[in-house]
Design a protein around this motif. Structure first.
Motif, PDB file in Angstrom:
ATOM      1  N   VAL A  69      38.062  41.660  40.618  1.00 43.50           N
ATOM      2  CA  VAL A  69      38.332  40.300  40.141  1.00 43.50           C
ATOM      3  C   VAL A  69      37.153  39.381  40.460  1.00 43.50           C
ATOM      4  O   VAL A  69      36.531  39.510  41.509  1.00 43.50           O
ATOM      5  CB  VAL A  69      39.624  39.725  40.752  1.00 43.50           C
ATOM      6  N   PRO A  70      36.831  38.462  39.563  1.00 45.84           N
ATOM      7  CA  PRO A  70      35.773  37.488  39.855  1.00 45.84           C
ATOM      8  C   PRO A  70      36.130  36.659  41.092  1.00 45.84           C
ATOM      9  O   PRO A  70      37.307  36.419  41.383  1.00 45.84           O
ATOM     10  CB  PRO A  70      35.738  36.613  38.595  1.00 45.84           C
ATOM     11  N   LEU A  71      35.125  36.224  41.811  1.00 44.65           N
ATOM     12  CA  LEU A  71      35.334  35.427  43.014  1.00 44.65           C
ATOM     13  C   LEU A  71      36.208  34.213  42.735  1.00 44.65           C
ATOM     14  O   LEU A  71      37.091  33.878  43.535  1.00 44.65           O
ATOM     15  CB  LEU A  71      33.986  34.988  43.598  1.00 44.65           C
ATOM     16  N   ALA A  72      35.991  33.544  41.595  1.00 46.33           N
ATOM     17  CA  ALA A  72      36.770  32.349  41.266  1.00 46.33           C
ATOM     18  C   ALA A  72      38.249  32.666  41.101  1.00 46.33           C
ATOM     19  O   ALA A  72      39.111  31.850  41.453  1.00 46.33           O
ATOM     20  CB  ALA A  72      36.226  31.713  39.986  1.00 46.33           C
ATOM     21  N   ILE A  73      38.566  33.848  40.562  1.00 44.47           N
ATOM     22  CA  ILE A  73      39.964  34.266  40.418  1.00 44.47           C
ATOM     23  C   ILE A  73      40.568  34.495  41.799  1.00 44.47           C
ATOM     24  O   ILE A  73      41.694  34.075  42.094  1.00 44.47           O
ATOM     25  CB  ILE A  73      40.081  35.546  39.570  1.00 44.47           C
ATOM     26  N   TRP A  74      39.839  35.168  42.673  1.00 48.02           N
ATOM     27  CA  TRP A  74      40.317  35.412  44.033  1.00 48.02           C
ATOM     28  C   TRP A  74      40.568  34.090  44.758  1.00 48.02           C
ATOM     29  O   TRP A  74      41.599  33.923  45.419  1.00 48.02           O
ATOM     30  CB  TRP A  74      39.307  36.248  44.811  1.00 48.02           C
TER      31      TRP A  74
END
Length: 205
Positions: A69-74
């Motif tokens: 998952v992209p960092l922003a999603i996390w």
């Protein structure tokens, strides 16, 4: 056929099946043209937002299996991912305009992340090499470090020298042909994450 190349425990490169599913947010609306020094910028700048709140909210996350998952999603949807992360089923994608410091700030121990993938939207500079080097040397990351996105044959040798141990070759290229590039140079002169400089390996006494 798989396009994932990974170094095994002995440092030998081999093509393997990819056990991780990359989570990709939906496309954004029309983006404004960005310019720097009068030129159109074809890549994101450091500090620029990766995704809009709408993209993050609308991202579909598979219910089972290992996911990247992209960092922003996390950062935004951590509560729903935490239990799967505890089972080593969540890896993090860091884009080249994001920082290793931002990644570290999310975790008490960066080595609880089983896989960090550095995503190159469009290869235009060397930020992926810097991020790989820093994660290995400054931040002490020991697990799988993967190059994804605009990853081409002639970059693999330098990705490896920067600390990467897996490489997802661009979909329109052959991983089999890319394997050979890891042996393009037998004795690099400069020092890097994977070795000391050649001049330090010579006994001059």
């Amino acid at each position: 056929m798989s396009n994932l190349i990974r170094l095994n425990a002995d440092g030998v490169a081999e093509i393997v099946e990819d056990q991780w599913t990359r989570v990709i947010p939906p496309a954004a609306g029309e983006e404004s043209i960005r310019k720097q020094a009068g030129k159109v910028v074809l890549f994101k700048l450091t500090g620029e937002a990766s995704y809009t709140p709408e993209q993050i909210a609308d991202t579909v996350i598979p219910a089972t299996g290992k996911i990247l998952v992209p960092l922003a999603i996390w950062q935004t949807r951590k509560p729903e991912l935490q239990s799967r992360f505890a089972q080593s089923e969540v890896g993090i994608i860091l884009a080249t305009h994001e920082t290793a410091e931002a990644l570290q700030a999310e975790f008490n121990d960066i080595n609880t992340i089983p896989l960090v993938a550095i995503f190159v939207e469009r290869f235009a500079d060397g930020r992926i090499f810097t991020l790989g080097n820093w994660l290995r040397t400054r931040f002490g990351f020991k697990n799988e470090l993967r190059a994804i996105g605009d990853v081409l044959r002639d970059q693999l040798f330098f990705h490896k020298r920067s600390g990467f141990n897996s490489f997802l070759i661009r979909a329109d290229r052959s991983a089999q042909e890319a394997l050979a590039s890891l042996n393009d140079f037998s004795q690099p002169y400069q020092g890097a994450v994977d070795d000391v400089p050649v001049w330090r390996r010579v006994n001059r006494t």
